[in-house]
Design a protein around this motif. Structure first.
Motif, PDB file in Angstrom:
ATOM      1  N   MET A   1       0.842  -1.200   0.000  1.00 32.82           N
ATOM      2  CA  MET A   1       0.000   0.000   0.000  1.00 32.82           C
ATOM      3  C   MET A   1       0.875   1.247   0.000  1.00 32.82           C
ATOM      4  SD  MET A   1      -2.863  -1.111   2.793  1.00 32.82           S
ATOM      5  CE  MET A   1      -3.639   0.498   2.706  1.00 32.82           C
ATOM      6  N   PRO A   2       0.404   2.360  -0.585  1.00 33.17           N
ATOM      7  CA  PRO A   2       1.204   3.574  -0.637  1.00 33.17           C
ATOM      8  C   PRO A   2       1.662   4.057   0.729  1.00 33.17           C
ATOM      9  CG  PRO A   2      -0.661   3.742  -2.132  1.00 33.17           C
ATOM     10  CD  PRO A   2      -0.858   2.483  -1.360  1.00 33.17           C
ATOM     11  N   SER A   3       0.822   3.906   1.757  1.00 30.38           N
ATOM     12  CA  SER A   3       1.185   4.377   3.090  1.00 30.38           C
ATOM     13  C   SER A   3       2.346   3.589   3.675  1.00 30.38           C
ATOM     14  CB  SER A   3      -0.028   4.286   4.026  1.00 30.38           C
ATOM     15  OG  SER A   3      -0.454   2.935   4.126  1.00 30.38           O
ATOM     16  N   GLU A   4       2.599   2.392   3.137  1.00 30.24           N
ATOM     17  CA  GLU A   4       3.682   1.566   3.651  1.00 30.24           C
ATOM     18  C   GLU A   4       4.992   1.817   2.918  1.00 30.24           C
ATOM     19  OE1 GLU A   4       2.075  -2.318   3.116  1.00 30.24           O
ATOM     20  OE2 GLU A   4       0.803  -2.220   4.901  1.00 30.24           O
ATOM     21  N   ARG A   5       4.948   2.647   1.898  1.00 29.80           N
ATOM     22  CA  ARG A   5       6.172   2.906   1.149  1.00 29.80           C
ATOM     23  C   ARG A   5       7.135   3.745   1.978  1.00 29.80           C
ATOM     24  NH1 ARG A   5       5.148   4.423  -5.008  1.00 29.80           N
ATOM     25  NH2 ARG A   5       4.641   6.465  -4.139  1.00 29.80           N
ATOM     26  N   LEU A   6       8.429   3.502   1.783  1.00 34.87           N
ATOM     27  CA  LEU A   6       9.438   4.258   2.513  1.00 34.87           C
ATOM     28  C   LEU A   6       9.386   5.731   2.121  1.00 34.87           C
ATOM     29  CD1 LEU A   6      12.653   2.031   2.320  1.00 34.87           C
ATOM     30  CD2 LEU A   6      11.250   2.471   4.325  1.00 34.87           C
ATOM     31  N   SER A   7       9.550   6.600   3.110  1.00 31.52           N
ATOM     32  CA  SER A   7       9.670   8.024   2.817  1.00 31.52           C
ATOM     33  C   SER A   7      11.142   8.333   2.543  1.00 31.52           C
ATOM     34  CB  SER A   7       9.152   8.869   3.980  1.00 31.52           C
ATOM     35  OG  SER A   7       9.925   8.641   5.145  1.00 31.52           O
ATOM     36  N   GLU A  24       7.992   6.258  -8.500  1.00 33.56           N
ATOM     37  CA  GLU A  24       7.179   5.051  -8.671  1.00 33.56           C
ATOM     38  C   GLU A  24       7.314   4.093  -7.497  1.00 33.56           C
ATOM     39  OE1 GLU A  24       7.608   4.926 -13.573  1.00 33.56           O
ATOM     40  OE2 GLU A  24       8.771   3.552 -12.315  1.00 33.56           O
ATOM     41  N   LEU A  25       8.492   4.049  -6.897  1.00 36.35           N
ATOM     42  CA  LEU A  25       8.794   3.041  -5.878  1.00 36.35           C
ATOM     43  C   LEU A  25       8.607   3.515  -4.441  1.00 36.35           C
ATOM     44  CD1 LEU A  25      12.052   1.564  -7.435  1.00 36.35           C
ATOM     45  CD2 LEU A  25       9.828   0.422  -7.288  1.00 36.35           C
ATOM     46  N   PHE A  26       8.874   4.814  -4.208  1.00 33.33           N
ATOM     47  CA  PHE A  26       8.914   5.314  -2.834  1.00 33.33           C
ATOM     48  C   PHE A  26       8.060   6.569  -2.681  1.00 33.33           C
ATOM     49  CE2 PHE A  26      13.322   3.961  -4.123  1.00 33.33           C
ATOM     50  CZ  PHE A  26      13.246   2.676  -3.609  1.00 33.33           C
ATOM     51  N   PHE A 313      17.004  -2.665   0.962  1.00 30.93           N
ATOM     52  CA  PHE A 313      16.765  -2.342   2.371  1.00 30.93           C
ATOM     53  C   PHE A 313      15.275  -2.442   2.705  1.00 30.93           C
ATOM     54  CE2 PHE A 313      15.552   0.978   5.444  1.00 30.93           C
ATOM     55  CZ  PHE A 313      16.221   0.508   6.569  1.00 30.93           C
ATOM     56  N   ALA A 314      14.436  -1.916   1.811  1.00 34.31           N
ATOM     57  CA  ALA A 314      12.986  -1.951   2.030  1.00 34.31           C
ATOM     58  C   ALA A 314      12.468  -3.384   2.099  1.00 34.31           C
ATOM     59  CB  ALA A 314      12.274  -1.189   0.917  1.00 34.31           C
ATOM     60  N   ASP A 315      13.138  -4.285   1.380  1.00 38.15           N
ATOM     61  CA  ASP A 315      12.741  -5.696   1.378  1.00 38.15           C
ATOM     62  C   ASP A 315      13.300  -6.463   2.570  1.00 38.15           C
ATOM     63  OD1 ASP A 315      11.345  -5.268  -0.952  1.00 38.15           O
ATOM     64  OD2 ASP A 315      12.955  -5.978  -2.265  1.00 38.15           O
ATOM     65  N   GLY A 316      13.993  -5.733   3.464  1.00 40.79           N
ATOM     66  CA  GLY A 316      14.486  -6.362   4.692  1.00 40.79           C
ATOM     67  C   GLY A 316      15.856  -6.994   4.581  1.00 40.79           C
TER      68      GLY A 316
END
Length: 328
Positions: A1-7, A24-26, A313-316
């Protein structure tokens, strides 16, 4: 979801395709103007971002890191050099640092050769005469430079870029010498026909051209100090496409003005944009505005690496270009 995207906050303008892909990604904040961020704006960005994307124009020291909130988890540097980032303090605060190594190797090596040729063949002097309209025609003794084939090139720092410079210089017929923290493996050294010098002093005193290709660290600050610059032959030239802090710029200026050093080609400066005005006045000096890595292809590859580091990093997972203090 967009709210979960990294800032993500980007501190400078980046190539348009890189910015578009980041969008597109963040959840990314991009810059409208291309001026460096003020220190207070940088501090505010570090408080609201998960990821900061700075460049080499941003100084992120311990004091600034102390103003970062708990949200910031990654500093994904757009560029290979991280000497302006306090990596150790960042790690202590649980903030990872990544960079973009290997991207600018060929571009910087090309520019090193361009500077060597520009200084030794007096190219800027020729350009100035043509642009002034004062050229009176060819003459047997006009603009006499020196042939680089057969000259001894001393490379200070034989990492990726230093080796790329050596390969190019060999093709020009130059003799390759180098000083490095560690001697290269025989399988790397032998194809370059490179001579290793454990003593930097001894190498500097015997070279026709010195190329600075080492990073800026506490141990390399003013590595080419006043004493070492005086060891250079009066006919020798020095080029620097690495970091300005490696050379004592005031001492270099004095040596060039007095004729103790024949010439210099510089793409980087000890105090960033604050260049010694006496350096600008010298006809035996070629000054460039930090253009060593300035190719479209290089900037795009940098952007791709930044995105991969953030996405990993976002993928852990650990960013592939993670910088750790022991590397510095």
């Amino acid at each position: 979801m967009p709210s979960e995207r990294l800032s993500v906050v980007v501190t400078r303008r980046l190539p348009e395709p890189v910015e578009t892909r980041m969008k597109e990604l963040f959840d990314v904040e991009l810059r409208d103007d291309d001026a460096p961020m003020r220190r207070e704006d940088l501090a505010a960005a570090m408080r609201r971002a998960d990821v900061l994307v700075p460049t080499i124009t941003d100084t992120i020291d311990a004091a600034l890191l102390g103003q970062a909130g708990d949200k910031l988890k990654l500093i994904a540097n757009f560029g290979a050099g991280v000497d302006k980032i306090d990596v150790a303090t960042a790690r202590q605060r649980g903030i990872l640092v990544s960079n973009t190594p290997g991207v600018v190797t060929d571009d910087t090596a090309d520019m090193t050769m361009a500077l060597i040729l520009a200084v030794t063949r007096r190219i800027p002097e020729g350009l100035a005469v043509m642009q002034s309209g004062n050229w009176t025609g060819w003459a047997p003794t006009a603009f006499l430079g020196g042939r680089i084939a057969g000259r001894r090139l001393g490379i200070l720092g034989m990492g990726r870029i230093g080796q790329a410079v050596a390969r190019r210089a060999r093709a020009f017929g130059m003799q390759i010498h180098y000083h490095n923290r560690r001697r290269l493996r025989p399988e790397v050294e032998e194809p370059l026909e490179a001579t290793y010098w454990e003593s930097l002093d001894q190498m500097v005193s015997r070279m026709d051209i010195i190329s600075v290709n080492c990073p800026h660290t506490p141990s390399t600050f003013h590595l080419m100090n006043a004493r070492r610059l005086k060891l250079m032959k009066p006919s020798a030239v020095i080029v620097n496409t690495s970091r300005g802090e490696v050379i004592d710029e005031n001492a270099l200026t004095r040596g060039l003005r007095s004729g103790e050093i024949a010439g210099a080609g510089l793409d980087v400066y000890e105090r960033g944009q604050e260049i010694n005005p006496r350096l600008r006045e010298l006809p035996n000096v070629v000054l460039l505005p930090h253009m060593g890595s300035a190719t479209v292809e290089g900037r795009m590859e940098m952007g791709e690496k930044v995105i991969i580091n953030i996405k990993t990093f976002a993928d852990g997972h650990r960013p592939p270009d993670l910088v750790v203090p022991s590397m510095l």
